[in-house]
Motif scaffolding. Structure first.
Motif, mmCIF file in Angstrom:
data_model
loop_
_atom_site.group_PDB
_atom_site.id
_atom_site.type_symbol
_atom_site.label_atom_id
_atom_site.label_comp_id
_atom_site.label_asym_id
_atom_site.label_seq_id
_atom_site.Cartn_x
_atom_site.Cartn_y
_atom_site.Cartn_z
ATOM 1 N N LYS A 26 6.215 -26.143 -15.072
ATOM 2 C CA LYS A 26 6.113 -24.889 -14.353
ATOM 3 C C LYS A 26 4.770 -24.879 -13.618
ATOM 4 C CE LYS A 26 6.349 -19.955 -15.302
ATOM 5 N NZ LYS A 26 6.452 -18.940 -16.337
ATOM 6 N N PHE A 27 4.799 -24.540 -12.316
ATOM 7 C CA PHE A 27 3.570 -24.466 -11.532
ATOM 8 C C PHE A 27 3.763 -23.517 -10.354
ATOM 9 C CE2 PHE A 27 6.104 -27.911 -9.891
ATOM 10 C CZ PHE A 27 5.918 -27.913 -8.516
ATOM 11 N N SER A 28 2.684 -23.158 -9.690
ATOM 12 C CA SER A 28 2.726 -22.289 -8.516
ATOM 13 C C SER A 28 2.134 -23.024 -7.330
ATOM 14 C CB SER A 28 1.935 -21.002 -8.750
ATOM 15 O OG SER A 28 2.558 -20.215 -9.734
ATOM 16 N N VAL A 29 2.644 -22.706 -6.144
ATOM 17 C CA VAL A 29 2.175 -23.322 -4.914
ATOM 18 C C VAL A 29 1.715 -22.214 -3.964
ATOM 19 C CG1 VAL A 29 2.814 -24.755 -2.936
ATOM 20 C CG2 VAL A 29 3.790 -25.232 -5.187
ATOM 21 N N ALA A 30 0.518 -22.371 -3.399
ATOM 22 C CA ALA A 30 -0.018 -21.438 -2.416
ATOM 23 C C ALA A 30 0.167 -22.038 -1.028
ATOM 24 C CB ALA A 30 -1.489 -21.171 -2.681
ATOM 25 N N VAL A 31 0.744 -21.256 -0.121
ATOM 26 C CA VAL A 31 0.996 -21.702 1.243
ATOM 27 C C VAL A 31 0.309 -20.725 2.192
ATOM 28 C CG1 VAL A 31 2.770 -22.159 2.975
ATOM 29 C CG2 VAL A 31 3.219 -22.672 0.569
ATOM 30 N N ASP A 32 -0.529 -21.264 3.096
ATOM 31 C CA ASP A 32 -1.184 -20.420 4.090
ATOM 32 C C ASP A 32 -0.184 -20.043 5.174
ATOM 33 O OD1 ASP A 32 -3.640 -20.458 2.818
ATOM 34 O OD2 ASP A 32 -4.301 -22.246 3.875
#
Length: 115
Positions: A26-32
């Motif tokens: 499980k992980f999170s991704v930040a997208v500009d």
């Protein structure tokens, strides 16, 4: 089905979790999104069924995720998640010599080598 492909940075180290059907990371991704004064960041939660990749999902690592977009509402906020069909490690991130002795390993994993 709402298909999506995102490229962004892992927000914190991947976390392996176990269920009766097997493990997943499980992980999170930040997208500009946007630029200049209109720049913002969109966050996506991801649960990938190949926990072996967790050692390479460190904070700041650039990843590409392809899969199905899911949304849910809670307390007036919209939360986005991706049910991934594919995760590619694109590099970057912090170097942790105990977990990543040779940074070439993520590149090799992103070249379609099955886990």
């Amino acid at each position: 089905m709402k298909a999506i492909t995102i490229i962004g940075r892992v927000t914190k180290d991947g976390e392996v979790q176990q269920t009766e059907k097997g493990g997943f990371v499980k992980f999170s991704v930040a997208v500009d999104d946007g630029y200049g004064d209109n720049k913002s960041t969109v966050f996506f939660d991801v649960a990938y069924y190949r926990p072996q990749i967790a050692q390479y999902l460190t904070k700041g690592t650039t990843v590409g995720v392809t899969g199905e977009l899911k949304t849910r509402e809670y307390n007036g906020k919209t939360y986005l998640s991706v049910r991934p069909s594919d995760v590619k490690l694109l590099g970057g991130g912090k170097r942790d010599n105990s977990r990543q002795p040779d940074f070439q390993a993520p590149q090799a994993l992103s070249d379609e080598i099955p886990f």
